[in-house]
Design a protein around this motif. Structure first.
Motif, PDB file in Angstrom:
ATOM      1  N   ALA A 257      -0.770   3.971  -1.931  1.00  0.00           N
ATOM      2  CA  ALA A 257      -2.202   4.186  -1.656  1.00  0.00           C
ATOM      3  C   ALA A 257      -2.429   5.565  -1.049  1.00  0.00           C
ATOM      4  O   ALA A 257      -1.542   6.158  -0.432  1.00  0.00           O
ATOM      5  CB  ALA A 257      -2.727   3.105  -0.723  1.00  0.00           C
TER       6      ALA A 257
ATOM      7  N   ASN B 271       0.810  -1.218   0.000  1.00  0.00           N
ATOM      8  CA  ASN B 271       0.000   0.000   0.000  1.00  0.00           C
ATOM      9  C   ASN B 271       0.843   1.268   0.000  1.00  0.00           C
ATOM     10  O   ASN B 271       0.361   2.334   0.385  1.00  0.00           O
ATOM     11  CB  ASN B 271      -0.931  -0.010   1.217  1.00  0.00           C
ATOM     12  CG  ASN B 271      -1.893  -1.178   1.182  1.00  0.00           C
ATOM     13  OD1 ASN B 271      -2.684  -1.328   0.245  1.00  0.00           O
ATOM     14  ND2 ASN B 271      -1.813  -2.049   2.183  1.00  0.00           N
TER      15      ASN B 271
ATOM     16  N   LEU C 116      -7.350  -1.173  -0.031  1.00  0.00           N
ATOM     17  CA  LEU C 116      -6.013  -1.502   0.449  1.00  0.00           C
ATOM     18  C   LEU C 116      -5.725  -2.979   0.214  1.00  0.00           C
ATOM     19  O   LEU C 116      -6.628  -3.818   0.269  1.00  0.00           O
ATOM     20  CB  LEU C 116      -5.885  -1.180   1.946  1.00  0.00           C
ATOM     21  CG  LEU C 116      -6.050   0.284   2.352  1.00  0.00           C
ATOM     22  CD1 LEU C 116      -5.846   0.440   3.855  1.00  0.00           C
ATOM     23  CD2 LEU C 116      -5.083   1.193   1.601  1.00  0.00           C
TER      24      LEU C 116
END
Length: 441
Positions: A234, A231, A283
């Protein structure tokens, strides 16, 4: 950077305590016209980083940061200066002064330690006040992560009611009373239960993998995304709070593992609280059931969200003397209880005695003047109490022999004092080595 900040706080605190402790010996020595030959911060084995002679005294900084010292003329100390002691006593020497003056000189260091700690507590109370968390505001009890506590019988969600017979009012009371605790009364699902701690609980705790005790149950606040995380790119930011995963509510961080174990190698929709807004993000979960996100802690933010209540008590300057005095007395009592446990082999507390690494580790990884001064006050008390132990080579050893001289009317021979000093020095080195070895095992 974290290492630099901790080392800076550690060295600043240590230097301040050493200089002021030795100043406590230096000032009465000068008042009684006793010659002080050296005043050193750290030890100057073989060479000094800095030195300058002013009057009869050489002031300097050594290279070995294990303490400091003042060398007082005509005194049997760790320097073991037998040549000086073999000469006839001189009026400016320590051994030529009345016993009561020598006693004041020897008690000067620990006196400064205790005064310093008290003054720090007064100003901390005045500037910062007291922040307390009422135990009743921890609505869902504590997070019990330590396997040792779990084996004894504690569970996440337990609420602590009493430690021995002491009723717990504030969250801090749980940790501060754990030394010497025999029983802890908890409330679980509305019913009270008394859990008896094993006699060697402190020893087991010192040897346990986890050093966590009764931890507050807090939300999953994002601290940082690990470089190896799936992630990494992200849209999540520090201070985001993850409130649900795949539609399952996540109120507390300690609930995370049980939820994530079912979602290895998947992409999930999570709900995030960012400021006052709720947003959703996708995620990725790795093959170990981890998001690769480090958690963060923000006491005020968690209180703002209703996880617990923080009460702030402020003091006027006059009121700070009483509040600071109460903190000082409580810390002395708690440290006395720790020493009592350490010197009682059955408790196993001696296993948890640490050295310089342990002291370094108690300083926070971010600079906090409040934490720095509170820790410095505690270390000042610790230094004062330890120096009063009746061990030759420590101030307490000198005081013990001086009290014997005052009471009996005759002083121990120089030969006896030299041998006692050597034995005391060996004991002291053994204690220091043992404490520092404990840091690494």
């Amino acid at each position: 950077m974290e290492f630099v900040i901790r080392v800076s706080q550690f060295l600043l605190s240590l230097s301040l305590l050493i200089v002021l402790h030795e100043l406590g010996h230096f000032i009465p020595a000068k008042l009684f016209k006793t010659r002080v030959e050296k005043f050193y911060l750290f030890f100057d084995v073989k060479f000094s980083l800095f030195k300058k002679k002013i009057g009869d005294t050489v002031y300097g900084i050594g290279w070995l940061p294990l303490g400091g010292y003042v060398k007082i003329a005509g005194m049997i100390d760790e320097s073991m200066d037998k040549e000086q002691m073999s000469q006839p006593p001189q009026p400016w020497e320590f051994r030529s002064k009345p016993a009561w003056q020598r006693l004041i000189i020897m008690l000067g260091g620990v006196t400064v330690n205790f005064i310093l700690a008290y003054v720090i507590y007064v100003f901390v109370a005045f500037i910062y006040g007291d922040k307390t968390t009422k135990i009743d505001s921890l609505k869902d009890g504590y997070w019990i992560e330590n396997q040792l506590l779990q084996d004894i019988g504690f569970k996440t969600g337990d609420k602590v009611v009493k430690v021995n017979d002491i009723k717990i009012v504030n969250d801090y009371d749980v940790r501060s009373n754990i030394i010497g605790a025999e029983t802890i009364t908890i409330r679980r699902q509305g019913e009270e239960k008394v859990i008896t701690l094993p006699e060697d609980f402190l020893g087991q705790f010192s040897s346990a993998e986890s050093r966590e005790l009764f931890e507050r149950r807090i939300p999953f606040m994002v601290g940082a995304v690990q470089d190896s995380s799936l992630n990494k790119s992200a849209d999540i930011k520090p201070e985001d709070i993850i409130t649900s995963i795949d539609g399952k509510r996540l109120r507390y961080f300690d609930q995370l593992d049980s939820i994530m174990s079912n979602y290895k190698n998947r992409t999930l929709e999570v709900e995030i609280l960012r400021g006052d807004q709720k947003i959703t993000r996708d995620l990725k979960v790795n093959d170990k059931g981890k998001l690769g996100i480090q958690a963060a802690f923000d006491n005020d933010r968690f209180a703002e969200l209703g996880y617990y209540d923080i009460a702030i008590q402020t003091y006027t300057f006059g009121e700070s003397f009483g509040a600071g005095g109460a903190d000082f007395v409580e810390t002395v009592q708690k440290y006395g209880a720790q020493l009592k446990a350490i010197f009682n082999p059955s408790t196993g507390a001696y296993k948890g005695v640490g050295g310089f690494k342990a002291i370094y580790s108690i300083f926070p990884s971010v600079w906090s003047w409040q934490a720095f001064w509170v820790l410095t006050a505690f270390l000042s008390i610790m230094l004062g109490v330890l120096n009063l132990l009746p061990i030759p080579a420590l101030d307490g050893g000198h005081v013990m022999f001086l009290l014997y001289e005052i009471i009996s009317g005759r002083a121990p021979s120089d030969k006896f004092l030299e041998r006692a000093q050597l034995v005391g020095f060996i004991i002291l080195i053994a204690m220091v080595l043992s404490a520092n070895i404990n840091d690494w095992i």
